[in-house]
Each structure stands twice: as structure tokens, then as C-alpha cells.
Design a protein around this motif. Structure first.
Motif, short mmCIF file in Angstrom:
data_model
loop_
_atom_site.label_atom_id
_atom_site.label_comp_id
_atom_site.label_asym_id
_atom_site.label_seq_id
_atom_site.Cartn_x
_atom_site.Cartn_y
_atom_site.Cartn_z
N ALA A 78 0.82 -1.22 0.00
CA ALA A 78 0.00 0.00 0.00
C ALA A 78 0.85 1.26 0.00
O ALA A 78 0.36 2.35 -0.34
CB ALA A 78 -0.93 0.00 1.21
N ASP A 79 2.12 1.16 0.37
CA ASP A 79 3.02 2.31 0.37
C ASP A 79 3.65 2.57 -0.99
O ASP A 79 4.48 3.47 -1.13
CB ASP A 79 4.13 2.12 1.41
CG ASP A 79 3.59 2.02 2.83
OD1 ASP A 79 2.51 2.59 3.09
OD2 ASP A 79 4.24 1.37 3.67
N HIS A 80 3.29 1.76 -1.98
CA HIS A 80 3.92 1.82 -3.30
C HIS A 80 2.91 2.24 -4.36
O HIS A 80 1.71 2.03 -4.21
CB HIS A 80 4.49 0.45 -3.70
CG HIS A 80 5.55 -0.07 -2.77
ND1 HIS A 80 5.30 -0.43 -1.47
CD2 HIS A 80 6.87 -0.31 -2.98
CE1 HIS A 80 6.42 -0.86 -0.91
NE2 HIS A 80 7.38 -0.78 -1.80
N VAL A 81 3.42 2.78 -5.46
CA VAL A 81 2.62 2.96 -6.65
C VAL A 81 2.81 1.73 -7.53
O VAL A 81 3.91 1.16 -7.60
CB VAL A 81 3.03 4.25 -7.41
CG1 VAL A 81 4.48 4.18 -7.89
CG2 VAL A 81 2.09 4.50 -8.60
N LEU A 82 1.76 1.27 -8.18
CA LEU A 82 1.84 0.13 -9.08
C LEU A 82 2.07 0.65 -10.49
O LEU A 82 1.24 1.38 -11.04
CB LEU A 82 0.56 -0.70 -9.03
CG LEU A 82 0.56 -1.99 -9.86
CD1 LEU A 82 1.54 -3.00 -9.27
CD2 LEU A 82 -0.84 -2.60 -9.92
N VAL A 83 3.21 0.31 -11.07
CA VAL A 83 3.53 0.73 -12.44
C VAL A 83 3.23 -0.44 -13.36
O VAL A 83 3.93 -1.46 -13.33
CB VAL A 83 5.00 1.18 -12.57
CG1 VAL A 83 5.25 1.74 -13.96
CG2 VAL A 83 5.34 2.22 -11.51
N ALA A 84 2.18 -0.31 -14.16
CA ALA A 84 1.73 -1.40 -15.01
C ALA A 84 2.25 -1.21 -16.42
O ALA A 84 2.20 -0.11 -16.98
CB ALA A 84 0.20 -1.46 -15.00
N MET A 93 -3.43 -0.70 -2.74
CA MET A 93 -2.56 0.28 -3.41
C MET A 93 -3.44 1.35 -4.04
O MET A 93 -4.31 1.05 -4.86
CB MET A 93 -1.69 -0.42 -4.46
CG MET A 93 -0.82 -1.54 -3.89
SD MET A 93 0.13 -2.44 -5.14
CE MET A 93 1.39 -1.24 -5.54
N GLN A 94 -3.21 2.60 -3.68
CA GLN A 94 -4.11 3.68 -4.08
C GLN A 94 -3.83 4.22 -5.47
O GLN A 94 -4.71 4.84 -6.08
CB GLN A 94 -4.00 4.82 -3.06
CG GLN A 94 -4.50 4.46 -1.67
CD GLN A 94 -5.98 4.16 -1.67
OE1 GLN A 94 -6.80 4.97 -2.09
NE2 GLN A 94 -6.34 2.98 -1.19
N HIS A 95 -2.63 4.02 -5.98
CA HIS A 95 -2.26 4.65 -7.25
C HIS A 95 -1.67 3.65 -8.23
O HIS A 95 -0.96 2.71 -7.85
CB HIS A 95 -1.25 5.78 -7.01
CG HIS A 95 -1.76 6.87 -6.11
ND1 HIS A 95 -2.74 7.75 -6.51
CD2 HIS A 95 -1.43 7.20 -4.84
CE1 HIS A 95 -2.99 8.60 -5.53
NE2 HIS A 95 -2.22 8.28 -4.50
N ILE A 96 -1.96 3.88 -9.50
CA ILE A 96 -1.39 3.12 -10.61
C ILE A 96 -0.80 4.12 -11.59
O ILE A 96 -1.43 5.14 -11.90
CB ILE A 96 -2.45 2.26 -11.33
CG1 ILE A 96 -3.06 1.24 -10.36
CG2 ILE A 96 -1.86 1.55 -12.55
CD1 ILE A 96 -4.28 0.53 -10.92
N LEU A 97 0.40 3.83 -12.07
CA LEU A 97 1.07 4.72 -13.03
C LEU A 97 1.23 3.99 -14.36
O LEU A 97 1.68 2.84 -14.39
CB LEU A 97 2.44 5.16 -12.49
CG LEU A 97 3.14 6.27 -13.26
CD1 LEU A 97 2.39 7.60 -13.11
CD2 LEU A 97 4.59 6.42 -12.79
#
Length: 902
Positions: free
Chosen positions: A422-428, A446-450
Motif C-alpha cells: 500500500a506504500d507503493h505505486v503500481l507501475v503497469a 494500493m491507491q495509485h497506478i502509473l
């Protein structure tokens, strides 16, 4: 101006991705089918350069799967291994570990070397010469190998990491005699462990000639090139080694997502690369995570590699019904016949599911897709299921199972190492990742996806962001102390100077070279698995190691000595980076170009459709939505929003509240049955990894003679990792023995048993049992248990068995539910007393205690993960599925037995 083009190319197994920058700084990209000349084909296509005209001078940076393919297909060079007499069969024997304990027909991979010859030479364990090298014998052996047509040699002698004189002399003679490839183990991997060192040397000799030939042919047309290594670093093609080629392609993706997340302002990121057959995940927190040893296709490799975890779940993963539950993978439909929608009578696969759910627009696919074939496969599968589920419910089930597998892979590199996803951004990135990213990120909180604008070719983009790096290592094997650290300084300086010269030789100016980074592989004395620690700012290596040990395994031993296994140095030289597009943000609501129907949670939603090429910085949109781009499709789930950043990244944010997630239901269905089976198996597997890495006994850390399991409150087995079958059948009886004989089991208790009358097998197999209660400490919910074989447990004679024993005590120390802990406090005194008292006490109580504590740590990991699952799913649901899984297993066994002919 044509000669000023720069290209970054990722040559994959099926496609080659190419990004080109023209002399005006404009970017171009293309994708072509992979072949020996695909880099040239791609470059000519972007430059519009005729095939019959020689190429102008261009700058080329390349990542390639050529080494991996050569290994998997076993089409490397003909190799001979030269080794110390008595060790010819070392690589054939290996560690004797069985990758699949339940396989009845074991198929071993063929050895990479065709010939092996032994020399009459020997060094002792300190590097002193016991038997001198016979040069005449060496020349005779080399002459014979030359006559057999061998041109590639792997030289691996015992203890050569301490004294390389013999290896270097053999190498010099071989080069004088014209051998084209000579690989020396003390150069390839100057570290302890002959098996790993020899395997890596043979691998390098096997792959390097093939790769060098491939790169030499390209160089004739393209000139000088730099190539991406498994460590995510660039190297001149003539210095590119086979051992460094195995992650050349995936490494570009790691560098790409790390740079993208940094540019977007995130300090911690997880990369999620979903392809056709598998998914790669990795983590970045301002520093790349490396592995310095690994195993690829049963070959041990000792070389710096970016830490990439792969799971068999991709667009081609086959979807099926296994009698009781839905399954996804590990088998893949491949490119031929491919998924059912390809129209070649292929199996149902995840790509079909995404098409059926509206997440793929068939009109945008490079060839016509057959949706009717997908519906037919789903209908056939539904007819085999004893459930009243719609086709979209079944399709949603397959999506959930696939997502859980990929989420579990992310947990493996984050939660299992003490990091909160949850402390990370998911880079897809990758072809299919953006269709699954929202659901996976939400499951991990995880709140953010990049999503990078070049997400479809991010590995090629990552190559453009890579630097020059060089690594050095040296085995130390000394106790950590201020004096030891002081003694290492001259070695550090020498290694750093050598690395800096190597980086400068790659064309990097001295002012662009970072100061050397020092790392130590540390472990408690007697343990097998080290932890690599970067030099701490305060210089307190012990504190940094103990903090990481606590983070990884839940405990630290402040009373035990720490050993330096390996000294490591890294030197980085920074390369010029292409400028990224940037535009001032103008807030506005993006306008959709159309609408389509997409299914989420088996329910239809009207989703707005957008073209990514028309989205500008500041544009915002709300899910559900579908964003189309050249090489992939982005699905924005309900409850998510998307915004274009100043660098044209898409930043997705989850706005759903926890209570908006799926309602909990304890009724059995084949979808959730597989989900919970995967949940429980993942937890048991993590327990096993913890036990293996923190134990002292060679029986546990190398022979893998241990097992971990989850049992319900009655001692019935729920799930186990694929460990020792005899352990798993008996652990339930051991827990039942505890329940029968101990009446005051309390929260925070831990028990130890090996008594055959209470479910034990033989006395060396010690079972550590941890009861787990609810948060109020009132209701016993389940047990975690670990059983491991101890080489020494007392008895009249050393060893695991004493055939002439007249009573149980003569076989060793007997534990009948010894309480190891109460209220979470470990009672080491009671354990030590039990081990050292009696007529035949243990001869190695300290090692026993250490391995028992490792088992306790493994149980704690299992308890922590199960409590987290209960928080997510509620106790009634978890409890129900513990029973559902047991019922399903019973039914499957009955069906299997019924299918056997009389």
C-alpha cells in the motif's frame, strides 16, 4: 543527418520493440516479429532506409532474450568442463533437490557440457597447494578436446576462489592452443560454493559463443552497440557475457518503471509486467533490488541480477474447471494455437476472458477475433460445473483467480520482505497489465497506478534510461567486527579502482561516476542464507542487519555473532538520457469518443472510451472507462479516476471505500474455492521460505527436509506447501495429540513435540505448533505448524536412527508437547534443559534451539498472514472455506480412486 539516429531495442521471444530518436529529437516506435535480423528490420523501418542500401552510422542500445532462448532450447556451444579429480559428476549430482516432490516420473534436464575431464591437482580449503598442476597432463587433455571439435572450455577447480593459479595457467595454455572461449570460474564467480561456481562457469561457456556470434553479425550492419545485462546495466557488446544475458530483456522493464515512478514523484514502486505466458513483478525504492544468485531452468547462476519474480499467469494462461474449482495456468495457449478467440481451436485463456468481458476491442486487434469460439468454450465449461452460474460469473471467476495469482506474486516481493504494498505505486506495463491493474491494486490496498506513455514498449524505453554499472565480489567468511571492517579497506579500494577503470573504458567521464557503493552479505554464524546490506549511513552494520532480519523473519538474535560472507562493490557511471516530453498542466475533463459495455464483477457497465493520443496533461476522467492506445488497452475500473500528468503519464487513483468492496459470503462456490486455496497455499509457502532461510541445519536449508502447514481448530489439515509428504500426513495427528493432552492452551503459546505416540514420525522430526486465537484471545481459530528434521537429537548413537535401541530414550530426546512460549515469551531455559538433560542429551543443543526458533518464526509468519486474511474476508468466511477445501479434496480423491480400473 541520418547518421545521428539513436535506437533502443528490446528483442523478445515473439516481438521486437524499437524506439528511435531522429536527429531532431522526435521519437518513433515500431514493433516487428523477432528474428536474427529484427533489430536491423526495425531500424530500417523507422528510418525508411532501403534494404539494399548499407546502414549509416547509428547508436544502438539492445536488450535481448537470445541467451535465455538458447538455454531453454538447449542450442548453445559444445562445452567441455575441466575440473579437479573426483568432481567430474558434481554438476550431475547437484544438490539432489527435487523441484516437484510429488512427481513420480522425474525428468532431469540434460547437462550443458558435453565432456568433463579431471586433472590431478588439488588445493586445500585455505588455498594452499596439495597436489601441483601437471602441465603435460593439461596439454594432453586440451589436445584431445581440440581433436574432438571442442572450442569452448569451462575451467572449475576446487577452492580456486582462494587461489586461482592453477585455473589461470590452464586458461593460458588453452588460449595458446586456440580455444575460442575459455571461461575461468575464479573470474566468473570468485566466491565459495563450488557447485554454484562451476554451474555458472559452464553456463557462461555454453551461451557466450552463441551470443557473441549473434551480436557480431548485428555489429557488421549497425556498428558498435551497447547491450543490457541482467543487472539493468549497459555494456559494450564485445564484453557481454552469457551469464549476464538471462534477464537482459526483463531488466529493461525494471529500469523503465523505476525511472517512470521517480519522474512522477513516487519514492516506492512495484513494477507489474503482464505478458502472454507470464507476469514479472519487481520492486524499487530509490535503489534497485538485486539477487546475486538464482536458478534458471535448473541451472544455478551466480551473477548480479535484478530481483524479478515471475508467475505463470498471462494473457495466454489456460482457464479450466478441475472438478471442484476453477484453475488458471500454469499451462499457456502460446502463440499457436493461441487462445480460443484466435480461431485456431485453442483453449480458453485469459485473453478470451478479457475479450468476453468487453475489455478488448476486437476491431483494434491486428487480426480478426472469434468471440463465438469464446462463448462456446465457456458454455462447454459451464456444462461441466454443478453450479448455477452465468457465463459472465464464470468469466469473472477466472479473472479473480488470475488476479489473485498476480497479487500473490507482488506480496512475495513486498509483504514477505516486510514492505507494505500500500506504500507503493503500481507501475503497469506490458500488453495485458493495464486490463488487470485496478483490481490487483485494490486487492493490495494500493491507491495509485502509473501508466507510462510508452508502457507497451517500456522495456525498450528502460534501455534508454540505463547506466553503466560494474560489480565486484569477494568471499570473506569472517566475523563482523570493527577490526574486520578495517582490514577490508585495502581490498575495497583495490576493487573500487578496478571497477572505476572499467566504467571509464565504456566511455563515461570520471565526473559522471558515482562513489563506489559497498555492500556486505551478512548472516548469523551457522545460518545459510545471507542478507545483503548496503553501507549504513551511521556505519553500524550489525544494527542494520538485525533490523532487516527482524523485518524479514520476525526476530533477531542479538546474542549471536554475525558473519561477513561476501564483500560487494558497485560502481555506477551515468549515461546521457533522452529528454522526456513535458507540457504544462491544464485542468479539464476529458471528452470520450464513444461508449462500450464492460463487465466488472460479472455485471455490465457502460464505460466511456478514450484515445490516449488525444489526452493531454491535466485531462481527467472517471471510471468505468476504456483508454485505447497503439499497443495495449487500459481499463479504468469503477471507483477509479485517471489524470494525465505533465509528463503524459496516466495516474490512476482509487476512490472506493472499504465497505464498497464485495460482500462476504461463506457459501461454497468453485470460484472462491480456488481463491482461498491460493490464499492458504501462498501462506504455507511463505512459512517454508522463512524456515529454510533462518535455520542452521543443512537438513533444512539445503536438503529441504521440512514441512509447513495450516490446520483447523480440530487439528485437521487445511493446506500445505509442496513439502515432505510423510510430514504432512502426520502433522494433524501431532496437533490432535496436543489438543488431547494439553488443557490450558492460551494465546501466545507455542509447543514442541516429536513423540511417536502423539503423531510424531521419528524423533529427529521436531514439530513446532502455534495455536492462533481471535483478537479477544477467547476463541481458538486454527494452528500453524512446522516440522523439520534435526541431524542431532541425542540418543545412544549420533545420527537419525539407532537400529539397536531398546527404548525410545536411546533414540534421542523425547518432547511431549513441551511449551516453548507463553504469552509470546520464549522459554529458552526450559528448552535447553530438555535438550541437555536425561540419559542421552543432544550433542548440538545450540543448533537445535536455533532451528526451533526458525520454525517458530515460520509459524509467526503464517499466523500474521492468516490474521490479515481474516481481516479482509471475516472469520466466518475463512472458517467456512477451511472446511470447504477439505471437503473438495476429499471429493477429488474419491473421484480419482473411482476412475482407477479394477
Amino acid at each position: 543527418m541520418a547518421g545521428n539516429w539513436t535506437f533502443w531495442i528490446d528483442v523478445g521471444g515473439t516481438f521486437t520493440d524499437c524506439i528511435g530518436m531522429d536527429p531532431h529529437g522526435r521519437y518513433h516506435r515500431t514493433k516487428v516479429l523477432s528474428s536474427d535480423d529484427s533489430p536491423v528490420t526495425a531500424i530500417r523501418a523507422l528510418m525508411k532506409w532501403p534494404n539494399d542500401t548499407p546502414m549509416p552510422a547509428v547508436s544502438v542500445h539492445l536488450g535481448t532474450t537470445r541467451g535465455t532462448n538458447a538455454l531453454l532450447e538447449r542450442n548453445g556451444a559444445s562445452v567441455a568442463l575441466i575440473t579437479t579429480r573426483g568432481f567430474a559428476d558434481l554438476l550431475a549430482i547437484g544438490t539432489q533437490a527435487r523441484p516437484d516432490l510429488f512427481a513420480l516420473d522425474i525428468q532431469k534436464h540434460p547437462l550443458l557440457h558435453e565432456h568433463v575431464v579431471e586433472l590431478d591437482e588439488r588445493l586445500d580449503a585455505t588455498g594452499n597447494v596439495l597436489t601441483p598442476l601437471d602441465e603435460k597432463q593439461v596439454i594432453d587433455i586440451l589436445s584431445d578436446l581440440k581433436a574432438r571439435g571442442i572450442d569452448s572450455l569451462a575451467i572449475g577447480l576446487l577452492h580456486s576462489y582462494l587461489n586461482d593459479t592453477h585455473e589461470q595457467r590452464i586458461a593460458a595454455l588453452a588460449r595458446q592452443m586456440g580455444f575460442k572461449q575459455v571461461c575461468v570460474s575464479s573470474e566468473i564467480s570468485p566466491t565459495i560454493k563450488a557447485l554454484d561456481r562451476f554451474d555458472t562457469t559452464v553456463l557462461d561457456a555454453y551461451l557466450s559463443p552463441v551470443i557473441r556470434s549473434y551480436l557480431a553479425n548485428l555489429s557488421k550492419q549497425l556498428g558498435n552497440m551497447k547491450v543490457m545485462t541482467s543487472a539493468g546495466a549497459m555494456v559494450h557488446w564485445q564484453h557481454f557475457a552469457g551469464k549476464d544475458s538471462l534477464l537482459s530483456g526483463p531488466a529493461g522493464g525494471v529500469v523503465g518503471f523505476a525511472n517512470a515512478s521517480t519522474q512522477a514523484g513516487f519514492s516506492q514502486a512495484i513494477g507489474f509486467d503482464m505478458g502472454g505466458t507470464s507476469t514479472d513483478v519487481s520492486r524499487y525504492d530509490g535503489r534497485y533490488e538485486y539477487e546475486y544468485s538464482g536458478q534458471i531452468d535448473d541451472i544455478r547462476v551466480v551473477t548480479p541480477m535484478l530481483a524479478i519474480h515471475t508467475v505463470a499467469a498471462g494473457g495466454g494462461s489456460i482457464c479450466d474447471f478441475a472438478g471442484q474449482r476453477l484453475t488458471v495456468g500454469p499451462e499457456s495457449a502460446g502463440a499457436d494455437p493461441g487462445p480460443a478467440c484466435y480461431g485456431k481451436d485453442g483453449p480458453l485463456a485469459i485473453t478470451d476472458i478479457n475479450l468476453f468481458n468487453g475489455k478488448i476491442d476486437p476491431a483494434r486487434f491486428p487480426f480478426e477475433l472469434d468471440l463465438d469460439a469464446v462463448k462456446q468454450r465457456l458454455t462447454q465449461l459451464a456444462s461441466r460445473m454443478d453450479q448455477n452460474l452465468s457465463l459472465h460469473q464464470i468469466a469473472d471467476g477466472f479473472t479473480r483467480v488470475a488476479n489473485l495469482k498476480m497479487a500473490s506474486a507482488i506480496k512475495r516481493i513486498s509483504t514477505a520482505r516486510g514492505y507494505n504494498p500500500a506504500d507503493h505505486v503500481l507501475v503497469a506495463f506490458g500488453g495485458a497489465a493495464a486490463q488487470h491493474a485496478c483490481a490487483i491494486a485494490r486487492s493490495l490496498k494500493m491507491q495509485h497506478i502509473l501508466l507510462h506513455p510508452l508502457a507497451g514498449v517500456l522495456s525498450a524505453h528502460g534501455i534508454s534510461m540505463a547506466d553503466i554499472k560494474r560489480f565486484a565480489e569477494q568471499t570473506i567468511l569472517q566475523t563482523l567486527s570493527e577490526q574486520t571492517l578495517a582490514d577490508l579497506l585495502p581490498t575495497c579500494e583495490q576493487l573500487a579502482n578496478d571497477l572505476q577503470k572499467q566504467v571509464q573504458q565504456e566511455g563515461v567521464a570520471a565526473e559522471h561516476i558515482d562513489p563506489p557503493m559497498m555492500l556486505l552479505d551478512l548472516r548469523y554464524v551457522g545460518e545459510q542464507t545471507p542478507i545483503t546490506i548496503a553501507q549504513p549511513d551511521d556505519g553500524n552494520w550489525a544494527a542494520a542487519f538485525e533490523k532487516m532480519h527482524q523485518q524479514l523473519y520476525g526476530h533477531a538474535h542479538t546474542d549471536r555473532d554475525i558473519q561477513i560472507l561476501t564483500l560487494r562493490l558497485e560502481v555506477t557511471g551515468h549515461m546521457p538520457k533522452p529528454a522526456s516530453p513535458r507540457q504544462t498542466i491544464t485542468q479539464r475533463q476529458a471528452k470520450p469518443t464513444s461508449q462500450t459495455t464492460v463487465y466488472f464483477d460479472a455485471k455490465p457497465h457502460q464505460a466511456d472510451c478514450y484515445e490516449r493520443e488525444y489526452l493531454l496533461p491535466g485531462d481527467e476522467l472517471q471510471g468505468p472507462a476504456v483508454i485505447y492506445e497503439d499497443l495495449s488497452t487500459i481499463v479504468v475500473d469503477p471507483g477509479w479516476s485517471a489524470k494525465v500528468t505533465e509528463h503524459f503519464h496516466l495516474l490512476l487513483t482509487d476512490h472506493a471505500k472499504p465497505d464498497e468492496h464485495a460482500a462476504m459470503n461463506s457459501a461454497r462456490d468453485p470460484i472462491r474455492l480456488e481463491l482461498f486455496n491460493n490464499h492458504f497455499t501462498h501462506i504455507a509457502t511463505q512459512m517454508g521460505l522463512t524456515l529454510q532461510r533462518t535455520s542452521l541445519s543443512v537438513n533444512v536449508k539445503e536438503r529441504l527436509d521440512f514441512s509447513c502447514a495450516i490446520l483447523d481448530r480440530n487439528g485437521e489439515l487445511v493446506v500445505n506447501a509442496p513439502h515432505i509428504p510423510v510430514h504432512l500426513g502426520a502433522m494433524g495427528a501431532t496437533v490432535k495429540g496436543l489438543l488431547e493432552h494439553v488443557t490450558d492452551i492460551q494465546p501466545g503459546d507455542v509447543y514442541l513435540s516429536n513423540n511417536p505416540d502423539m503423531g510424531g514420525s521419528h524423533l529427529p522430526d521436531l514439530t513446532v505448533i502455534t495455536p492462533v486465537f481471535d483478537d479477544a484471545g477467547e476463541q481458538l481459530q486454527f494452528f500453524t505448524a512446522s516440522r523439520a528434521h534435526h541431524a542431532e537429537i541425542g540418543g545412544a548413537r549420533p545420527g537419525s536412527t539407532f537400529p539397536f535401541a531398546k527404548n525410545l530414550a536411546e533414540e534421542g530426546v523425547v518432547f511431549s508437547n513441551l511449551r516453548l512460549a507463553r504469552n509470546g515469551h520464549f522459554d529458552e531455559a526450559a528448552l535447553r534443559s530438555a535438550l541437555t538433560s536425561g540419559p542421552y542429551p543432544s550433542r548440538a543443543p545450540q543448533e537445535n534451539i536455533a532451528d526451533i526458533r526458525a520454525a517458530m518464526a515460520a509459524n509467526t509468519i503464517g499466523m500474521r498472514e492468516l490474521k490479515s486474511l481474516i481481516t479482509q474476508q471475516t472469520w466466518p468466511v475463512v472458517k467456512a472455506y477451511m472446511q470447504h477445501i477439505r471437503d473438495a479434496a476429499s471429493s477429488q480423491c474419491r473421484d480419482a480412486i473411482a476412475a482407477i480400473k479394477d
